[in-house]
Design a protein around this motif. Structure first.
Motif, PDB file in Angstrom:
ATOM      1  N   PRO A 146       2.235  -1.171   5.033  1.00  0.00           N
ATOM      2  CA  PRO A 146       1.691  -0.934   3.684  1.00  0.00           C
ATOM      3  C   PRO A 146       2.693  -0.288   2.740  1.00  0.00           C
ATOM      4  O   PRO A 146       2.640  -0.515   1.531  1.00  0.00           O
ATOM      5  CB  PRO A 146       0.484  -0.020   3.942  1.00  0.00           C
ATOM      6  CG  PRO A 146       0.703   0.560   5.293  1.00  0.00           C
ATOM      7  CD  PRO A 146       1.474  -0.452   6.075  1.00  0.00           C
ATOM      8  N   VAL A 147       3.618   0.517   3.282  1.00  0.00           N
ATOM      9  CA  VAL A 147       4.639   1.141   2.433  1.00  0.00           C
ATOM     10  C   VAL A 147       5.533   0.081   1.815  1.00  0.00           C
ATOM     11  O   VAL A 147       5.923   0.177   0.638  1.00  0.00           O
ATOM     12  CB  VAL A 147       5.470   2.150   3.252  1.00  0.00           C
ATOM     13  CG1 VAL A 147       6.597   2.742   2.402  1.00  0.00           C
ATOM     14  CG2 VAL A 147       4.580   3.258   3.793  1.00  0.00           C
ATOM     15  N   SER A 173       5.842  -0.572  -2.166  1.00  0.00           N
ATOM     16  CA  SER A 173       7.156  -0.553  -2.825  1.00  0.00           C
ATOM     17  C   SER A 173       7.424  -1.867  -3.547  1.00  0.00           C
ATOM     18  O   SER A 173       8.028  -1.879  -4.630  1.00  0.00           O
ATOM     19  CB  SER A 173       8.251  -0.277  -1.794  1.00  0.00           C
ATOM     20  OG  SER A 173       8.038   0.957  -1.134  1.00  0.00           O
ATOM     21  N   SER A 174       6.979  -2.980  -2.970  1.00  0.00           N
ATOM     22  CA  SER A 174       7.175  -4.283  -3.614  1.00  0.00           C
ATOM     23  C   SER A 174       6.402  -4.381  -4.925  1.00  0.00           C
ATOM     24  O   SER A 174       6.901  -4.929  -5.916  1.00  0.00           O
ATOM     25  CB  SER A 174       6.744  -5.406  -2.667  1.00  0.00           C
ATOM     26  OG  SER A 174       7.481  -5.373  -1.463  1.00  0.00           O
ATOM     27  N   PHE A 229      13.523   3.541  -2.419  1.00  0.00           N
ATOM     28  CA  PHE A 229      12.968   2.805  -1.278  1.00  0.00           C
ATOM     29  C   PHE A 229      13.636   3.256   0.020  1.00  0.00           C
ATOM     30  O   PHE A 229      12.964   3.463   1.040  1.00  0.00           O
ATOM     31  CB  PHE A 229      13.174   1.306  -1.490  1.00  0.00           C
ATOM     32  CG  PHE A 229      12.764   0.464  -0.316  1.00  0.00           C
ATOM     33  CD1 PHE A 229      11.431   0.242  -0.043  1.00  0.00           C
ATOM     34  CD2 PHE A 229      13.718  -0.096   0.515  1.00  0.00           C
ATOM     35  CE1 PHE A 229      11.048  -0.529   1.055  1.00  0.00           C
ATOM     36  CE2 PHE A 229      13.351  -0.868   1.599  1.00  0.00           C
ATOM     37  CZ  PHE A 229      12.004  -1.088   1.872  1.00  0.00           C
ATOM     38  N   TYR A 230      14.954   3.410   0.001  1.00  0.00           N
ATOM     39  CA  TYR A 230      15.661   3.866   1.201  1.00  0.00           C
ATOM     40  C   TYR A 230      15.327   5.322   1.514  1.00  0.00           C
ATOM     41  O   TYR A 230      15.124   5.697   2.685  1.00  0.00           O
ATOM     42  CB  TYR A 230      17.170   3.705   1.013  1.00  0.00           C
ATOM     43  CG  TYR A 230      17.665   2.294   1.224  1.00  0.00           C
ATOM     44  CD1 TYR A 230      18.104   1.878   2.472  1.00  0.00           C
ATOM     45  CD2 TYR A 230      17.672   1.370   0.188  1.00  0.00           C
ATOM     46  CE1 TYR A 230      18.550   0.577   2.676  1.00  0.00           C
ATOM     47  CE2 TYR A 230      18.105   0.065   0.377  1.00  0.00           C
ATOM     48  CZ  TYR A 230      18.537  -0.326   1.627  1.00  0.00           C
ATOM     49  OH  TYR A 230      18.966  -1.611   1.835  1.00  0.00           O
ATOM     50  N   ASN A 284       1.785   8.697   3.285  1.00  0.00           N
ATOM     51  CA  ASN A 284       3.244   8.625   3.287  1.00  0.00           C
ATOM     52  C   ASN A 284       3.801   9.496   2.176  1.00  0.00           C
ATOM     53  O   ASN A 284       3.059  10.114   1.409  1.00  0.00           O
ATOM     54  CB  ASN A 284       3.716   7.166   3.151  1.00  0.00           C
ATOM     55  CG  ASN A 284       3.261   6.529   1.848  1.00  0.00           C
ATOM     56  OD1 ASN A 284       3.552   7.026   0.759  1.00  0.00           O
ATOM     57  ND2 ASN A 284       2.546   5.408   1.941  1.00  0.00           N
ATOM     58  N   SER A 285       5.114   9.542   2.066  1.00  0.00           N
ATOM     59  CA  SER A 285       5.741  10.462   1.111  1.00  0.00           C
ATOM     60  C   SER A 285       5.505  10.048  -0.335  1.00  0.00           C
ATOM     61  O   SER A 285       5.499  10.901  -1.232  1.00  0.00           O
ATOM     62  CB  SER A 285       7.246  10.551   1.391  1.00  0.00           C
ATOM     63  OG  SER A 285       7.856   9.280   1.255  1.00  0.00           O
ATOM     64  N   GLY A 286       5.342   8.747  -0.607  1.00  0.00           N
ATOM     65  CA  GLY A 286       5.064   8.302  -1.971  1.00  0.00           C
ATOM     66  C   GLY A 286       6.222   8.435  -2.925  1.00  0.00           C
ATOM     67  O   GLY A 286       6.023   8.523  -4.147  1.00  0.00           O
ATOM     68  N   ILE A 287       7.442   8.422  -2.405  1.00  0.00           N
ATOM     69  CA  ILE A 287       8.608   8.627  -3.259  1.00  0.00           C
ATOM     70  C   ILE A 287       8.789   7.472  -4.246  1.00  0.00           C
ATOM     71  O   ILE A 287       9.099   7.690  -5.425  1.00  0.00           O
ATOM     72  CB  ILE A 287       9.880   8.799  -2.394  1.00  0.00           C
ATOM     73  CG1 ILE A 287       9.775  10.071  -1.556  1.00  0.00           C
ATOM     74  CG2 ILE A 287      11.129   8.853  -3.260  1.00  0.00           C
ATOM     75  CD1 ILE A 287       9.681  11.323  -2.361  1.00  0.00           C
TER      76      ILE A 287
END
Length: 523
Positions: A5-6, A10-11, A40-41, A64-67
């Protein structure tokens, strides 16, 4: 097939960044692409730190971190605001928007440096990518900002560092890294702007209505930090401590914030507010209607707690019950958007102040209402309220209000933008009030086909998009100032992208969804 899902989240964010880049196409939009790639990285490094417990602070679990989504909000917001202000010829707000863009990029890079600094072994490839993105952003900053604007960015970064240390230490498990970046970064920017305008009152510009929000934010921040530190050394549940809390709150409001606000608006704030709300009969009718809805919401809370005590219901409110409040908020905001947006702006800021003070009373167990608020609000907790604060209702208010607070009125001819921009103030109502509500209700009751890698259902997402399209049609009927021209396909595409983000994000959707819809509709 197993789907991360991350990666999908991100996409979707990357697709939004590309949409903004194609519409803006300048140095900063290229930097935005570099920023989302490095984010993303870096997000994978943050996620690994959270799973291993190696993060510096305690962040919200089960997310997740949600960066990636958090890193792009401020830069994209600044980019689209700059484009609109440039088209209207407003140089002041055009420069201001550039500062917003660069500030957002610098805050995101700083959070990336923290993750790379504490990760072991050192991730060489990610460091190279982050270094290249950082170099491009620094070079662009040097080319596009003046010295005073660069200093302003550095001031925000300094405030952000100190606020992060204070907030994340005092409030463990309340935020993910991405949510902390967005919330603390936004507060840092507001604090810096308020200080800057306080030091140059002769140059202060804008409507007096716009000064209420920064003063309320700074006042709430001072109140919370002061008492959080004070009650580390004394008991907060005694009558003496409670009396001291009420006295200091009154001193802060009447002795500091009121005089501070009067410097900006040129009058006593209470007298100005009385004249403002009694300007015409329509405003009094709206206030009466909103008070009635507030009474209804209070009755819902009391009724649900009564049913819990009587044993006829389970101990936690269901998703459908929690969405009652979304419907009440929609019924609150839509008339305000249609008939008096300035009054809605001031009322929502006042509601934010009330919510924050009540949360302090609940958190510190201030008598006589602290323990009662704890009992009443415990019923409506969900997995996102894993820290000491209950912020779900605050996030709902922010999600509905941010498109109104952020609307660039000085850059809008006749107070509204043509095309899809006419729906910008409605972004919170569409994304949170309609879309998120319908997706949750239909997804939990009728959904069967789940999106790969998540608990959300395709039926919920589809009905969410359909409901928002119907809402847009209703706004067209009742708000004659909206003229969509030939932007229907863009509106449907924007709503669909935000609905996909809602399906896959584990961040606070009430906060992120309206901001991304605001950005897309403003293009």
């Amino acid at each position: 097939m197993e789907v991360n899902p991350v990666l999908v989240e991100s996409s979707v964010v990357m697709a939004m960044v590309l949409c903004v880049h194609m519409a803006v196409w300048n140095q900063h939009s290229w930097c935005a692409i570099a920023l989302v790639i490095q984010a993303f990285y870096v997000q994978h490094k943050w996620d690994r730190l959270l799973r291993s417990g190696g993060a510096v602070f305690q962040f919200r679990p089960t997310a997740n971190s949600g960066i990636v989504p958090a890193s792009m909000v401020m830069p994209l917001l600044g980019l689209v605001l700059k484009e609109k202000c440039s088209a209207s010829g407003n140089v002041y707000f055009e420069r201001f928007s550039m500062v917003v863009t660069v500030t957002g990029m610098m805050l995101a890079l700083f959070l990336s440096l923290i993750a790379l600094g504490v990760t072991r072994p050192v991730p060489t490839n990610t460091c190279v990518i982050a270094g290249m993105a950082g170099a491009a952003i620094l070079y662009t900053t040097k080319q596009t900002l003046t010295v005073s604007e660069v200093i302003e960015v550095l001031e925000v970064l300094l405030i952000f560092v100190y606020l992060c240390l204070i907030v994340l230490y005092l409030l463990p498990r309340c935020f993910t890294p991405g949510e902390a970046l967005l919330i603390v970064g936004g507060i840092s920017f507001i604090v810096n702007q308020l200080i800057k305008r306080s030091l140059s009152l002769s140059e202060a510009k804008g409507d007096p209505v716009n000064y209420f929000l920064p003063v309320v934010v700074v006042g709430s921040l001072l109140l919370g930090v002061f008492f959080a530190l004070l009650f580390c050394f004394m008991e907060s549940e005694t009558w003496v401590s409670s009396l001291f809390f009420h006295m200091m709150t009154a001193v802060l409001a009447l002795g500091i914030l009121m005089p501070w606000l009067s410097l900006f608006i040129g009058r006593h704030p209470i007298m100005w507010l009385l004249d403002f709300v009694t300007l015409n009969e329509k405003r009094l009718c709206l206030l009466g209607y909103w008070l009635f809805l507030a009474s209804v919401a209070t009755c819902v809370v009391l009724h649900q707690n009564y049913q819990r005590q009587s044993g006829s219901k389970k101990h936690q409110a269901s998703t459908i019950v929690r969405k009652y409040f979304h419907l009440i908020v929609v019924a609150t905001y839509v008339p305000g958007l249609l008939y008096d947006r300035q009054l809605l702006h001031v009322a929502s800021v006042g509601c934010l102040a009330v919510f924050l003070v009540l949360e302090y009373v609940r958190y510190f167990r201030i008598r006589p209402m602290g323990q009662l608020l704890r009992q009443l609000l415990t019923l409506f907790l969900d997995e996102r309220d894993s820290g000491p604060l209950i912020l779900t209702h605050v996030y709902l208010l922010l999600g509905m209000s941010l498109p109104i607070w952020l609307f660039p009125t000085p850059c809008a001819p006749k107070g509204i933008f043509p095309g899809a921009g006419g729906l910008v103030p409605y972004a919170g109502v569409l994304a949170v009030g309609v879309g998120d509500t319908v997706a949750s209700v239909f997804g939990s009751t009728m959904g069967e086909i789940r999106w790969p890698g998540t608990k959300k259902t395709m039926e919920g997402t589809a009905t969410s998009v359909f409901a928002q399209i119907i809402a847009v049609a209703m706004f067209l009927i009742f708000d004659g100032s909206i003229n969509l021209n030939s932007t229907y396909s863009w509106i449907v595409g924007s709503i669909t992208l935000v609905a996909m983000l809602e399906a896959y994000t584990s961040q606070i959707d009430n906060l992120f969804l309206p901001l991304y819809l605001f950005i897309l509709l403003l293009l």
